[in-house]
Design a protein around this motif. Sequence first.
Motif, PDB file in Angstrom:
ATOM      1  N   LEU A  77       0.827  -1.201   0.000  1.00  0.00           N
ATOM      2  CA  LEU A  77       0.000   0.000   0.000  1.00  0.00           C
ATOM      3  C   LEU A  77       0.864   1.254   0.000  1.00  0.00           C
ATOM      4  N   GLU A  78       1.881   1.262   0.814  1.00  0.00           N
ATOM      5  CA  GLU A  78       2.701   2.466   0.960  1.00  0.00           C
ATOM      6  C   GLU A  78       3.665   2.693  -0.189  1.00  0.00           C
ATOM      7  N   THR A  79       4.036   1.657  -0.915  1.00  0.00           N
ATOM      8  CA  THR A  79       5.051   1.824  -1.953  1.00  0.00           C
ATOM      9  C   THR A  79       4.504   1.878  -3.373  1.00  0.00           C
ATOM     10  N   PHE A  80       3.474   1.116  -3.663  1.00  0.00           N
ATOM     11  CA  PHE A  80       2.992   1.103  -5.032  1.00  0.00           C
ATOM     12  C   PHE A  80       1.487   1.253  -5.134  1.00  0.00           C
ATOM     13  N   HIS A  81       0.746   0.478  -4.413  1.00  0.00           N
ATOM     14  CA  HIS A  81      -0.696   0.409  -4.612  1.00  0.00           C
ATOM     15  C   HIS A  81      -1.465   1.633  -4.139  1.00  0.00           C
ATOM     16  N   TRP A  82      -0.799   2.592  -3.521  1.00  0.00           N
ATOM     17  CA  TRP A  82      -1.516   3.813  -3.135  1.00  0.00           C
ATOM     18  C   TRP A  82      -2.027   4.533  -4.371  1.00  0.00           C
ATOM     19  N   ARG A  83      -1.414   4.296  -5.506  1.00  0.00           N
ATOM     20  CA  ARG A  83      -1.845   4.944  -6.748  1.00  0.00           C
ATOM     21  C   ARG A  83      -3.211   4.433  -7.205  1.00  0.00           C
ATOM     22  N   THR A  87      -8.322   8.073  -2.113  1.00  0.00           N
ATOM     23  CA  THR A  87      -8.395   8.552  -0.735  1.00  0.00           C
ATOM     24  C   THR A  87      -7.565   9.818  -0.597  1.00  0.00           C
ATOM     25  N   VAL A  88      -7.696  10.438   0.548  1.00  0.00           N
ATOM     26  CA  VAL A  88      -6.851  11.574   0.880  1.00  0.00           C
ATOM     27  C   VAL A  88      -5.389  11.117   0.930  1.00  0.00           C
ATOM     28  N   PHE A  89      -5.156   9.917   1.425  1.00  0.00           N
ATOM     29  CA  PHE A  89      -3.806   9.335   1.446  1.00  0.00           C
ATOM     30  C   PHE A  89      -3.185   9.407   0.062  1.00  0.00           C
ATOM     31  N   MET A  90      -3.946   8.990  -0.957  1.00  0.00           N
ATOM     32  CA  MET A  90      -3.456   8.986  -2.328  1.00  0.00           C
ATOM     33  C   MET A  90      -3.183  10.403  -2.819  1.00  0.00           C
ATOM     34  N   VAL A  91      -4.064  11.342  -2.500  1.00  0.00           N
ATOM     35  CA  VAL A  91      -3.874  12.715  -2.960  1.00  0.00           C
ATOM     36  C   VAL A  91      -2.576  13.284  -2.410  1.00  0.00           C
ATOM     37  N   VAL A  92      -2.325  13.081  -1.129  1.00  0.00           N
ATOM     38  CA  VAL A  92      -1.089  13.587  -0.514  1.00  0.00           C
ATOM     39  C   VAL A  92       0.124  12.942  -1.175  1.00  0.00           C
ATOM     40  N   ARG A  93       0.053  11.637  -1.406  1.00  0.00           N
ATOM     41  CA  ARG A  93       1.183  10.941  -2.050  1.00  0.00           C
ATOM     42  C   ARG A  93       1.386  11.439  -3.479  1.00  0.00           C
ATOM     43  N   MET A  94       0.295  11.673  -4.217  1.00  0.00           N
ATOM     44  CA  MET A  94       0.424  12.158  -5.594  1.00  0.00           C
ATOM     45  C   MET A  94       1.005  13.569  -5.647  1.00  0.00           C
ATOM     46  N   LEU A  95       0.766  14.339  -4.613  1.00  0.00           N
ATOM     47  CA  LEU A  95       1.320  15.694  -4.549  1.00  0.00           C
ATOM     48  C   LEU A  95       2.758  15.701  -4.037  1.00  0.00           C
ATOM     49  N   GLY A  96       3.326  14.531  -3.841  1.00  0.00           N
ATOM     50  CA  GLY A  96       4.723  14.425  -3.443  1.00  0.00           C
ATOM     51  C   GLY A  96       4.943  14.268  -1.952  1.00  0.00           C
ATOM     52  N   GLY A  97       3.877  14.172  -1.181  1.00  0.00           N
ATOM     53  CA  GLY A  97       4.009  14.001   0.268  1.00  0.00           C
ATOM     54  C   GLY A  97       4.472  12.603   0.618  1.00  0.00           C
ATOM     55  N   GLY A  98       5.107  12.501   1.748  1.00  0.00           N
ATOM     56  CA  GLY A  98       5.583  11.210   2.230  1.00  0.00           C
ATOM     57  C   GLY A  98       4.470  10.394   2.863  1.00  0.00           C
ATOM     58  N   VAL A  99       4.836   9.206   3.295  1.00  0.00           N
ATOM     59  CA  VAL A  99       3.877   8.290   3.895  1.00  0.00           C
ATOM     60  C   VAL A  99       3.326   8.865   5.200  1.00  0.00           C
ATOM     61  N   PRO A 101       2.978  12.138   6.328  1.00  0.00           N
ATOM     62  CA  PRO A 101       1.961  13.167   6.102  1.00  0.00           C
ATOM     63  C   PRO A 101       0.691  12.615   5.452  1.00  0.00           C
ATOM     64  N   ALA A 102       0.834  11.604   4.605  1.00  0.00           N
ATOM     65  CA  ALA A 102      -0.353  11.015   3.974  1.00  0.00           C
ATOM     66  C   ALA A 102      -1.234  10.333   5.013  1.00  0.00           C
ATOM     67  N   TYR A 103      -0.612   9.584   5.923  1.00  0.00           N
ATOM     68  CA  TYR A 103      -1.388   8.958   6.994  1.00  0.00           C
ATOM     69  C   TYR A 103      -2.017  10.018   7.897  1.00  0.00           C
ATOM     70  N   ALA A 104      -1.298  11.090   8.192  1.00  0.00           N
ATOM     71  CA  ALA A 104      -1.838  12.157   9.044  1.00  0.00           C
ATOM     72  C   ALA A 104      -3.048  12.817   8.389  1.00  0.00           C
ATOM     73  N   ALA A 105      -2.937  13.131   7.101  1.00  0.00           N
ATOM     74  CA  ALA A 105      -4.063  13.738   6.386  1.00  0.00           C
ATOM     75  C   ALA A 105      -5.240  12.775   6.328  1.00  0.00           C
ATOM     76  N   GLN A 106      -4.950  11.498   6.129  1.00  0.00           N
ATOM     77  CA  GLN A 106      -6.008  10.487   6.101  1.00  0.00           C
ATOM     78  C   GLN A 106      -6.707  10.413   7.450  1.00  0.00           C
ATOM     79  N   ALA A 107      -5.941  10.461   8.525  1.00  0.00           N
ATOM     80  CA  ALA A 107      -6.526  10.408   9.871  1.00  0.00           C
ATOM     81  C   ALA A 107      -7.426  11.613  10.120  1.00  0.00           C
ATOM     82  N   VAL A 108      -6.961  12.797   9.737  1.00  0.00           N
ATOM     83  CA  VAL A 108      -7.767  14.005   9.929  1.00  0.00           C
ATOM     84  C   VAL A 108      -9.067  13.904   9.139  1.00  0.00           C
TER      85      VAL A 108
END
Length: 175
Positions: A77-83, A87-99, A101-108
């Motif tokens: 999930l964290e390395t490839f399949h997030w694409r 989810t918000v997790f995916m948006v943060v990762r697509m914008l270049g955020g790390g794992v 911050p992506a989990y933090a945004a997802q939690a919020v």
Amino acid sequence: MLLDRRPILAGVLLGALCYKPQFGLLLPIALAAGGRWRTILSAGATVIALVLLSVAAFGVDAWTAFLHAAPFHRYLLETFHWRRITTVFMVVRMLGGGVGPAYAAQAVSSVLTAVLIVAVWAQPCVHGVEVLRAYRGRVPGDAIRVGLRHDHPDVYGDPGSFERPDRADSAPGKN
């Protein structure tokens, strides 16, 4: 709505979602906020019965293997399949955020969704005001479907989902 007319049956059907729990993570919150205790109890009893049935049929080793495989699936999930998840997790990762911050945004976003669900389901339905009742019935499903929590059925539900990354977007037979 089945929840109003047959709350125990509704709980049994909701409890059956335990085979893919990501589809129903926010439902207990909605049911508790709405005071649907019989539905919650029947859903819980259904989950327990299904777990015991699976242990009887396949043994404890199936559950142990599931728990041992969890870190590998988290790695995927964290390395490839997030694409592949919306989810918000995916948006943060697509914008270049790390794992992190992506989990933090997802939690919020998940907490905010839970607060919205509690706010809607805790409101009493006034007789004759069917708009709130209709809206109340849709909020959990809609909030879940808009991708505010992890939902990646295609990662393990689609036979082609484990294609090599360099072949995922190419036509068959081209590589």
